[in-house]
Design a protein around this motif. Structure first.
Motif, PDB file in Angstrom:
ATOM      1  N   GLN A 131       0.845  -1.179   0.000  1.00 47.85           N
ATOM      2  CA  GLN A 131       0.000   0.000   0.000  1.00 47.85           C
ATOM      3  C   GLN A 131       0.885   1.236   0.000  1.00 47.85           C
ATOM      4  OE1 GLN A 131      -3.296   0.169   2.772  1.00 47.85           O
ATOM      5  NE2 GLN A 131      -3.478  -2.054   2.866  1.00 47.85           N
ATOM      6  N   VAL A 132       0.421   2.295  -0.677  1.00 49.55           N
ATOM      7  CA  VAL A 132       1.211   3.525  -0.751  1.00 49.55           C
ATOM      8  C   VAL A 132       0.493   4.639   0.013  1.00 49.55           C
ATOM      9  CG1 VAL A 132       2.162   2.833  -2.969  1.00 49.55           C
ATOM     10  CG2 VAL A 132       0.171   4.334  -2.917  1.00 49.55           C
ATOM     11  N   PHE A 133       1.290   5.544   0.594  1.00 47.35           N
ATOM     12  CA  PHE A 133       0.740   6.615   1.420  1.00 47.35           C
ATOM     13  C   PHE A 133       1.512   7.915   1.212  1.00 47.35           C
ATOM     14  CE2 PHE A 133       0.174   2.572   3.638  1.00 47.35           C
ATOM     15  CZ  PHE A 133      -1.188   2.566   3.885  1.00 47.35           C
ATOM     16  N   VAL A 134       0.771   9.009   1.077  1.00 46.77           N
ATOM     17  CA  VAL A 134       1.376  10.338   1.006  1.00 46.77           C
ATOM     18  C   VAL A 134       0.583  11.286   1.892  1.00 46.77           C
ATOM     19  CG1 VAL A 134       2.120  12.249  -0.452  1.00 46.77           C
ATOM     20  CG2 VAL A 134       2.063   9.942  -1.387  1.00 46.77           C
ATOM     21  N   ASP A 135       1.025  11.473   3.109  1.00 41.03           N
ATOM     22  CA  ASP A 135       0.564  12.556   3.988  1.00 41.03           C
ATOM     23  C   ASP A 135      -0.885  12.442   4.467  1.00 41.03           C
ATOM     24  OD1 ASP A 135       0.850  14.990   5.380  1.00 41.03           O
ATOM     25  OD2 ASP A 135       0.022  16.113   3.705  1.00 41.03           O
ATOM     26  N   THR A 136      -1.823  12.045   3.604  1.00 43.62           N
ATOM     27  CA  THR A 136      -3.233  12.102   3.989  1.00 43.62           C
ATOM     28  C   THR A 136      -3.674  10.929   4.856  1.00 43.62           C
ATOM     29  OG1 THR A 136      -3.774  11.066   1.870  1.00 43.62           O
ATOM     30  CG2 THR A 136      -3.908  13.458   1.982  1.00 43.62           C
ATOM     31  N   ALA A 137      -2.916   9.844   4.900  1.00 46.37           N
ATOM     32  CA  ALA A 137      -3.279   8.680   5.712  1.00 46.37           C
ATOM     33  C   ALA A 137      -2.623   8.783   7.093  1.00 46.37           C
ATOM     34  CB  ALA A 137      -2.830   7.400   5.017  1.00 46.37           C
ATOM     35  N   PRO A 138      -3.138   8.033   8.081  1.00 46.37           N
ATOM     36  CA  PRO A 138      -2.570   8.089   9.433  1.00 46.37           C
ATOM     37  C   PRO A 138      -1.253   7.313   9.544  1.00 46.37           C
ATOM     38  CG  PRO A 138      -4.378   6.523   9.390  1.00 46.37           C
ATOM     39  CD  PRO A 138      -4.351   7.186   8.038  1.00 46.37           C
ATOM     40  N   VAL A 139      -0.220   7.870   8.952  1.00 49.82           N
ATOM     41  CA  VAL A 139       1.115   7.266   8.958  1.00 49.82           C
ATOM     42  C   VAL A 139       2.087   8.293   9.527  1.00 49.82           C
ATOM     43  CG1 VAL A 139       2.977   6.314   7.546  1.00 49.82           C
ATOM     44  CG2 VAL A 139       0.590   5.864   6.925  1.00 49.82           C
ATOM     45  N   MET A 140       2.917   7.874  10.460  1.00 54.24           N
ATOM     46  CA  MET A 140       3.898   8.778  11.060  1.00 54.24           C
ATOM     47  C   MET A 140       5.166   8.763  10.210  1.00 54.24           C
ATOM     48  SD  MET A 140       3.212   8.216  15.134  1.00 54.24           S
ATOM     49  CE  MET A 140       4.076   9.714  15.580  1.00 54.24           C
ATOM     50  N   GLU A 141       5.108   9.553   9.136  1.00 60.32           N
ATOM     51  CA  GLU A 141       6.177   9.505   8.144  1.00 60.32           C
ATOM     52  C   GLU A 141       7.541   9.883   8.702  1.00 60.32           C
ATOM     53  OE1 GLU A 141       3.367  11.317   7.626  1.00 60.32           O
ATOM     54  OE2 GLU A 141       2.465  10.780   5.694  1.00 60.32           O
ATOM     55  N   LYS A 142       7.596  10.894   9.552  1.00 61.00           N
ATOM     56  CA  LYS A 142       8.900  11.387   9.991  1.00 61.00           C
ATOM     57  C   LYS A 142       9.632  10.405  10.909  1.00 61.00           C
ATOM     58  CE  LYS A 142       6.837  15.344  10.827  1.00 61.00           C
ATOM     59  NZ  LYS A 142       6.524  16.731  11.242  1.00 61.00           N
ATOM     60  N   LEU A 170       7.907  13.479   2.015  1.00 66.78           N
ATOM     61  CA  LEU A 170       7.983  12.056   2.322  1.00 66.78           C
ATOM     62  C   LEU A 170       6.795  11.269   1.783  1.00 66.78           C
ATOM     63  CD1 LEU A 170       9.171  12.320   6.035  1.00 66.78           C
ATOM     64  CD2 LEU A 170      10.583  11.966   3.999  1.00 66.78           C
ATOM     65  N   GLY A 171       7.058  10.038   1.439  1.00 66.05           N
ATOM     66  CA  GLY A 171       6.023   9.086   1.068  1.00 66.05           C
ATOM     67  C   GLY A 171       6.407   7.719   1.611  1.00 66.05           C
ATOM     68  N   ALA A 172       5.445   6.814   1.694  1.00 62.62           N
ATOM     69  CA  ALA A 172       5.701   5.489   2.275  1.00 62.62           C
ATOM     70  C   ALA A 172       5.045   4.397   1.439  1.00 62.62           C
ATOM     71  CB  ALA A 172       5.173   5.428   3.707  1.00 62.62           C
ATOM     72  N   ILE A 173       5.734   3.274   1.368  1.00 63.82           N
ATOM     73  CA  ILE A 173       5.161   2.058   0.791  1.00 63.82           C
ATOM     74  C   ILE A 173       5.237   0.979   1.861  1.00 63.82           C
ATOM     75  CG2 ILE A 173       5.338   0.262  -0.970  1.00 63.82           C
ATOM     76  CD1 ILE A 173       6.605   2.269  -2.832  1.00 63.82           C
ATOM     77  N   MET A 174       4.086   0.518   2.308  1.00 61.46           N
ATOM     78  CA  MET A 174       4.046  -0.615   3.234  1.00 61.46           C
ATOM     79  C   MET A 174       3.904  -1.887   2.423  1.00 61.46           C
ATOM     80  SD  MET A 174       1.636   0.670   6.390  1.00 61.46           S
ATOM     81  CE  MET A 174       1.915   2.253   7.187  1.00 61.46           C
ATOM     82  N   THR A 175       4.661  -2.899   2.806  1.00 61.52           N
ATOM     83  CA  THR A 175       4.672  -4.133   2.029  1.00 61.52           C
ATOM     84  C   THR A 175       4.697  -5.364   2.918  1.00 61.52           C
ATOM     85  OG1 THR A 175       5.956  -5.416   0.411  1.00 61.52           O
ATOM     86  CG2 THR A 175       7.188  -3.930   1.826  1.00 61.52           C
ATOM     87  N   THR A 176       4.239  -6.474   2.365  1.00 60.31           N
ATOM     88  CA  THR A 176       4.296  -7.750   3.081  1.00 60.31           C
ATOM     89  C   THR A 176       5.663  -8.406   2.951  1.00 60.31           C
ATOM     90  OG1 THR A 176       3.381  -8.820   1.104  1.00 60.31           O
ATOM     91  CG2 THR A 176       1.827  -8.201   2.845  1.00 60.31           C
ATOM     92  N   LEU A 177       6.568  -7.808   2.192  1.00 59.28           N
ATOM     93  CA  LEU A 177       7.918  -8.360   2.041  1.00 59.28           C
ATOM     94  C   LEU A 177       8.721  -8.185   3.330  1.00 59.28           C
ATOM     95  CD1 LEU A 177       8.881  -6.925  -1.475  1.00 59.28           C
ATOM     96  CD2 LEU A 177       8.392  -9.331  -0.935  1.00 59.28           C
ATOM     97  N   ASP A 178       9.534  -9.174   3.653  1.00 62.02           N
ATOM     98  CA  ASP A 178      10.484  -9.057   4.756  1.00 62.02           C
ATOM     99  C   ASP A 178      11.800  -8.541   4.189  1.00 62.02           C
ATOM    100  OD1 ASP A 178       9.225  -9.896   7.247  1.00 62.02           O
ATOM    101  OD2 ASP A 178       8.976 -11.841   6.267  1.00 62.02           O
ATOM    102  N   LEU A 179      11.978  -7.249   4.214  1.00 57.84           N
ATOM    103  CA  LEU A 179      13.166  -6.626   3.643  1.00 57.84           C
ATOM    104  C   LEU A 179      14.176  -6.292   4.731  1.00 57.84           C
ATOM    105  CD1 LEU A 179      11.378  -4.136   1.213  1.00 57.84           C
ATOM    106  CD2 LEU A 179      12.465  -6.308   0.596  1.00 57.84           C
TER     107      LEU A 179
END
Length: 385
Positions: A131-142, A170-179
């Motif tokens: 899933q991708v997120f840019v600012d508008t979702a409840p993600v603590m980017e910093k 900032l932007g975020a990509i949450m993934t099911t991958l174990d990176l």
């Protein structure tokens, strides 16, 4: 034989290709202390009118609360470093100052487009959910960006990068991958307190703590009602946001403005808008001027309110013709700001309008502005006598 590049390395290379200046990886359970800090900040009421911070606080506290399947978070930063010092416009009182990030295309659109392109590439390469997120979702980017090694949260609470200074979106990509996670960033502010000293409204009660209720960015963007009188003079000619704490960061000297994403280059009408033009905006013209800009989210009334505050601070009586009509504006927040601006620019004219209009006003906030004006006028004419 040269060993193949790891998936993590290839993700970062692809991110660079797509215009990101920084990319790092954090585990989904990184930055556990961020949730406690958020709770304390909300408990203090330092978020002001931003009730959405409260409403989704539990999801914001950790990535898994938002999406239980997440295993890794890919944090990305896109540079919007300005070509010129944004503080120079402070000496131009007839100009409205717009925060650097908002002078070009809407960063939500620009960053999300690149995030989606990277997400498609990752799915094709590794076959995962994300899933991708840019600012508008409840993600603590910093905090997540710090955990992913992009930099650290400075004393002004924004992310600071050794390479990009304080100019990263900032932007975020949450993934099911174990990176494999990157080494977290560590604070490199040292004894420097330039950002704290630069704040015109003393919005930092302590290093690394922000009281949004005092922040000009909050007051001009998020706050919907009248701006408290105690902050109006300090706002100066800022009509959307404030860059002062960011612009003075010493780490900015390493940022390469020429390499910043061109989408954020200032549009001519947003680089240095004339206050007289902003004061002339109605709703259709506001939508036209700010089409494709993040500024459109605040709406015409808040922008004109901000422009009236800036006009009141300008000392330019030539703006009276653009200010006075707003005493009849349908929006109470605009009428109230017009009362204040008129009193600052021409007390004699303001006294005449007060006698003619104050008794007919029904909105309590605008009535309070007229009462404040009357008090100010008593002081002015008492001194004059």
């Amino acid at each position: 034989m040269i060993p193949p590049l790891s998936l993590e390395r290839r993700i970062k290379d692809q991110a660079r290709t797509l215009g990101f200046a920084a990319c790092g990886i954090a585990r989904a359970d990184a930055a556990p202390e961020a949730g406690a800090r958020l709770q304390a900040w909300l408990a203090d009421g330092a978020h002001g009118d931003m009730l959405w911070m409260e409403e989704r606080a539990q999801q914001r506290m950790r990535p898994a609360a938002l999406w239980p399947e997440v295993r890794s978070v890919i944090m990305l930063g896109m540079s919007y470093a300005p070509a010129e010092d944004p503080l120079t416009l402070a000496a131009e009182p007839g100009i409205g100052r717009v925060s650097v990030y908002a002078r070009g295309q809407d960063y939500h659109d620009v960053v999300k487009k690149a995030l989606k392109a990277l997400a498609r590439w990752i799915v094709a390469e590794a076959g995962c959910e994300l899933q991708v997120f840019v600012d508008t979702a409840p993600v603590m980017e910093k905090p997540l960006a710090e955990a992913a090694g992009l930099g650290w949260q400075g004393k002004h609470t924004n992310l600071v990068s050794r390479d990009e200074g304080s100019w990263l979106l900032l932007g975020a990509i949450m993934t099911t991958l174990d990176l494999a996670a990157d080494t977290p960033g560590d604070t490199r502010c040292g004894s420097c307190s330039a950002c704290l000293a630069a704040c015109p409204t003393d919005a930092f009660p302590a290093p690394f703590r922000l009281d949004a209720r005092r922040c000009i960015s909050y007051l001009t963007i998020e706050h919907k009602g009248p701006i408290a009188v105690e902050f109006r003079a300090a706002i100066g000619n800022r009509v959307y946001g404030c860059d002062d704490c960011l612009a003075v960061c010493p780490w900015n000297k390493f940022a390469d403005a020429a390499a910043a994403n061109r989408a954020f280059a200032a549009r001519a009408e947003l680089a240095a808008p004339e206050l007289v033009d902003l004061l002339a905006l109605d709703d259709p013209s506001f939508r036209q001027v700010f089409s494709g800009s993040p500024i459109k989210r605040i709406g015409r009334d808040r922008m004109v309110r901000n422009a009236l505050i800036a006009a009141g601070n300008s000392g330019d009586a030539a703006l009276l013709g653009a200010v006075a009509p707003h005493l009849d504006d349908p929006s109470p927040v605009v009428r109230g700001a017009a009362v204040w601006a008129l009193g600052r620019l021409d007390p004699a004219h303001a006294q005449s309008e007060w006698r003619r209009r104050a008794a007919a006003e029904t909105d309590p906030d605008v009535c309070a502005e007229w009462e404040g004006l009357a008090s100010m006028l008593r002081g002015v004419y008492a001194l004059a006598s």
